[in-house]
Motif scaffolding. Structure first.
Motif, PDB file in Angstrom:
ATOM      1  N   LEU A  69      -7.497  -7.633  -7.464  1.00 13.90           N
ATOM      2  CA  LEU A  69      -7.613  -6.191  -7.260  1.00 13.90           C
ATOM      3  C   LEU A  69      -7.233  -5.821  -5.827  1.00 13.90           C
ATOM      4  O   LEU A  69      -6.447  -4.906  -5.600  1.00 13.90           O
ATOM      5  CB  LEU A  69      -9.041  -5.726  -7.557  1.00 13.90           C
ATOM      6  CG  LEU A  69      -9.341  -4.260  -7.263  1.00 13.90           C
ATOM      7  CD1 LEU A  69      -8.642  -3.366  -8.271  1.00 13.90           C
ATOM      8  CD2 LEU A  69     -10.831  -4.021  -7.266  1.00 13.90           C
ATOM      9  N   LEU A  70      -7.778  -6.556  -4.852  1.00 11.51           N
ATOM     10  CA  LEU A  70      -7.433  -6.299  -3.449  1.00 11.51           C
ATOM     11  C   LEU A  70      -5.949  -6.543  -3.191  1.00 11.51           C
ATOM     12  O   LEU A  70      -5.284  -5.749  -2.535  1.00 11.51           O
ATOM     13  CB  LEU A  70      -8.264  -7.179  -2.521  1.00 11.51           C
ATOM     14  CG  LEU A  70      -9.739  -6.835  -2.377  1.00 11.51           C
ATOM     15  CD1 LEU A  70     -10.431  -7.872  -1.496  1.00 11.51           C
ATOM     16  CD2 LEU A  70      -9.923  -5.447  -1.810  1.00 11.51           C
ATOM     17  N   ALA A  71      -5.445  -7.653  -3.695  1.00 10.27           N
ATOM     18  CA  ALA A  71      -4.030  -8.001  -3.481  1.00 10.27           C
ATOM     19  C   ALA A  71      -3.110  -6.928  -4.048  1.00 10.27           C
ATOM     20  O   ALA A  71      -2.080  -6.606  -3.452  1.00 10.27           O
ATOM     21  CB  ALA A  71      -3.727  -9.357  -4.107  1.00 10.27           C
ATOM     22  N   GLY A  72      -3.493  -6.352  -5.176  1.00 10.87           N
ATOM     23  CA  GLY A  72      -2.690  -5.300  -5.791  1.00 10.87           C
ATOM     24  C   GLY A  72      -2.646  -4.019  -4.989  1.00 10.87           C
ATOM     25  O   GLY A  72      -1.815  -3.146  -5.251  1.00 10.87           O
ATOM     26  N   GLN A  73      -3.526  -3.890  -4.017  1.00 11.11           N
ATOM     27  CA  GLN A  73      -3.572  -2.683  -3.186  1.00 11.11           C
ATOM     28  C   GLN A  73      -2.915  -2.888  -1.827  1.00 11.11           C
ATOM     29  O   GLN A  73      -3.026  -2.046  -0.943  1.00 11.11           O
ATOM     30  CB  GLN A  73      -5.023  -2.245  -3.006  1.00 11.11           C
ATOM     31  CG  GLN A  73      -5.672  -1.829  -4.309  1.00 11.11           C
ATOM     32  CD  GLN A  73      -7.126  -1.457  -4.129  1.00 11.11           C
ATOM     33  OE1 GLN A  73      -7.574  -1.105  -3.054  1.00 11.11           O
ATOM     34  NE2 GLN A  73      -7.874  -1.543  -5.205  1.00 11.11           N
ATOM     35  N   THR A  74      -2.241  -4.023  -1.634  1.00 12.11           N
ATOM     36  CA  THR A  74      -1.547  -4.267  -0.372  1.00 12.11           C
ATOM     37  C   THR A  74      -0.038  -4.249  -0.597  1.00 12.11           C
ATOM     38  O   THR A  74       0.442  -4.583  -1.681  1.00 12.11           O
ATOM     39  CB  THR A  74      -1.929  -5.633   0.247  1.00 12.11           C
ATOM     40  OG1 THR A  74      -1.426  -6.680  -0.568  1.00 12.11           O
ATOM     41  CG2 THR A  74      -3.433  -5.776   0.420  1.00 12.11           C
ATOM     42  N   ALA A  75       0.683  -3.872   0.431  1.00 16.25           N
ATOM     43  CA  ALA A  75       2.144  -3.854   0.347  1.00 16.25           C
ATOM     44  C   ALA A  75       2.705  -5.264   0.161  1.00 16.25           C
ATOM     45  O   ALA A  75       3.757  -5.445  -0.447  1.00 16.25           O
ATOM     46  CB  ALA A  75       2.738  -3.211   1.597  1.00 16.25           C
ATOM     47  N   THR A  87      -5.509   0.663  18.360  1.00 18.03           N
ATOM     48  CA  THR A  87      -6.075   0.127  17.140  1.00 18.03           C
ATOM     49  C   THR A  87      -4.957  -0.585  16.407  1.00 18.03           C
ATOM     50  O   THR A  87      -3.946   0.031  16.067  1.00 18.03           O
ATOM     51  CB  THR A  87      -6.662   1.252  16.257  1.00 18.03           C
ATOM     52  OG1 THR A  87      -7.677   1.926  16.987  1.00 18.03           O
ATOM     53  CG2 THR A  87      -7.224   0.686  14.971  1.00 18.03           C
ATOM     54  N   ILE A  88      -5.126  -1.856  16.189  1.00 13.46           N
ATOM     55  CA  ILE A  88      -4.119  -2.657  15.502  1.00 13.46           C
ATOM     56  C   ILE A  88      -4.685  -3.015  14.126  1.00 13.46           C
ATOM     57  O   ILE A  88      -5.692  -3.707  14.026  1.00 13.46           O
ATOM     58  CB  ILE A  88      -3.789  -3.956  16.266  1.00 13.46           C
ATOM     59  CG1 ILE A  88      -3.455  -3.676  17.739  1.00 13.46           C
ATOM     60  CG2 ILE A  88      -2.697  -4.739  15.571  1.00 13.46           C
ATOM     61  CD1 ILE A  88      -2.207  -2.892  17.961  1.00 13.46           C
ATOM     62  N   GLU A  89      -4.049  -2.553  13.095  1.00 13.86           N
ATOM     63  CA  GLU A  89      -4.507  -2.882  11.741  1.00 13.86           C
ATOM     64  C   GLU A  89      -3.783  -4.128  11.277  1.00 13.86           C
ATOM     65  O   GLU A  89      -2.564  -4.220  11.331  1.00 13.86           O
ATOM     66  CB  GLU A  89      -4.222  -1.745  10.777  1.00 13.86           C
ATOM     67  CG  GLU A  89      -4.742  -2.039   9.396  1.00 13.86           C
ATOM     68  CD  GLU A  89      -4.592  -0.872   8.446  1.00 13.86           C
ATOM     69  OE1 GLU A  89      -4.392  -1.136   7.248  1.00 13.86           O
ATOM     70  OE2 GLU A  89      -4.662   0.276   8.903  1.00 13.86           O
ATOM     71  N   ILE A  90      -4.566  -5.092  10.836  1.00  9.25           N
ATOM     72  CA  ILE A  90      -4.024  -6.339  10.302  1.00  9.25           C
ATOM     73  C   ILE A  90      -4.453  -6.381   8.844  1.00  9.25           C
ATOM     74  O   ILE A  90      -5.400  -7.050   8.471  1.00  9.25           O
ATOM     75  CB  ILE A  90      -4.572  -7.571  11.056  1.00  9.25           C
ATOM     76  CG1 ILE A  90      -4.480  -7.379  12.555  1.00  9.25           C
ATOM     77  CG2 ILE A  90      -3.835  -8.831  10.633  1.00  9.25           C
ATOM     78  CD1 ILE A  90      -5.241  -8.408  13.342  1.00  9.25           C
ATOM     79  N   GLY A  91      -3.775  -5.603   8.012  1.00 11.05           N
ATOM     80  CA  GLY A  91      -4.230  -5.470   6.646  1.00 11.05           C
ATOM     81  C   GLY A  91      -3.157  -5.683   5.594  1.00 11.05           C
ATOM     82  O   GLY A  91      -3.394  -5.399   4.419  1.00 11.05           O
ATOM     83  N   GLY A  92      -1.990  -6.142   5.986  1.00 11.52           N
ATOM     84  CA  GLY A  92      -0.953  -6.399   4.987  1.00 11.52           C
ATOM     85  C   GLY A  92      -0.481  -5.146   4.263  1.00 11.52           C
ATOM     86  O   GLY A  92       0.032  -5.217   3.158  1.00 11.52           O
ATOM     87  N   GLY A  93      -0.676  -3.991   4.870  1.00 12.93           N
ATOM     88  CA  GLY A  93      -0.272  -2.741   4.221  1.00 12.93           C
ATOM     89  C   GLY A  93      -1.266  -2.279   3.181  1.00 12.93           C
ATOM     90  O   GLY A  93      -0.903  -1.701   2.160  1.00 12.93           O
ATOM     91  N   TYR A  94      -2.546  -2.531   3.440  1.00 12.76           N
ATOM     92  CA  TYR A  94      -3.603  -2.158   2.494  1.00 12.76           C
ATOM     93  C   TYR A  94      -3.632  -0.642   2.302  1.00 12.76           C
ATOM     94  O   TYR A  94      -3.734   0.126   3.249  1.00 12.76           O
ATOM     95  CB  TYR A  94      -4.945  -2.653   3.000  1.00 12.76           C
ATOM     96  CG  TYR A  94      -6.111  -2.360   2.090  1.00 12.76           C
ATOM     97  CD1 TYR A  94      -6.196  -2.955   0.829  1.00 12.76           C
ATOM     98  CD2 TYR A  94      -7.128  -1.505   2.483  1.00 12.76           C
ATOM     99  CE1 TYR A  94      -7.267  -2.709   0.012  1.00 12.76           C
ATOM    100  CE2 TYR A  94      -8.203  -1.257   1.657  1.00 12.76           C
ATOM    101  CZ  TYR A  94      -8.278  -1.850   0.419  1.00 12.76           C
ATOM    102  OH  TYR A  94      -9.326  -1.597  -0.411  1.00 12.76           O
ATOM    103  N   CYS A  95      -3.512  -0.218   1.072  1.00 13.57           N
ATOM    104  CA  CYS A  95      -3.614   1.200   0.670  1.00 13.57           C
ATOM    105  C   CYS A  95      -2.666   2.113   1.432  1.00 13.57           C
ATOM    106  O   CYS A  95      -3.049   3.193   1.892  1.00 13.57           O
ATOM    107  CB  CYS A  95      -5.051   1.691   0.824  1.00 13.57           C
ATOM    108  SG  CYS A  95      -6.161   0.974  -0.383  1.00 13.57           S
ATOM    109  N   ILE A  96      -1.401   1.705   1.559  1.00 10.92           N
ATOM    110  CA  ILE A  96      -0.448   2.628   2.202  1.00 10.92           C
ATOM    111  C   ILE A  96       0.346   3.361   1.152  1.00 10.92           C
ATOM    112  O   ILE A  96       0.372   3.044   0.017  1.00 10.92           O
ATOM    113  CB  ILE A  96       0.509   1.924   3.187  1.00 10.92           C
ATOM    114  CG1 ILE A  96       1.328   0.826   2.479  1.00 10.92           C
ATOM    115  CG2 ILE A  96      -0.265   1.347   4.333  1.00 10.92           C
ATOM    116  CD1 ILE A  96       2.447   0.283   3.327  1.00 10.92           C
TER     117      ILE A  96
END
Length: 69
Positions: A25-31, A60-69
């Protein structure tokens, strides 16, 4: 001092303490289509603490793999 925030988009040990359904589910929400590995965050932290980043501040540096973009 600013507060560091780490979300659950990184696997920190085998399985990350989350089930395969939730990980998917989380992986599906990342770019990138996957969750991150701890060493990926570590490389960003290492770069930010290097002398080359001496003039970078108050960012602020986001390290989220493109989470919810």
């Amino acid at each position: 001092m600013t507060e560091a925030r780490f979300d659950s988009l990184f696997r920190t040990d085998p399985g990350g303490g989350i089930g395969p359904e939730f990980e998917a589910l989380l992986a599906g929400q990342t770019a990138l289509g996957r969750i991150g590995e701890a060493d990926e965050a570590g490389r960003v932290i290492a770069a930010l603490t290097s002398p080359a980043m001496g003039w970078a501040n108050a960012q602020t540096i986001e390290i989220g793999g493109g989470y919810c973009i």
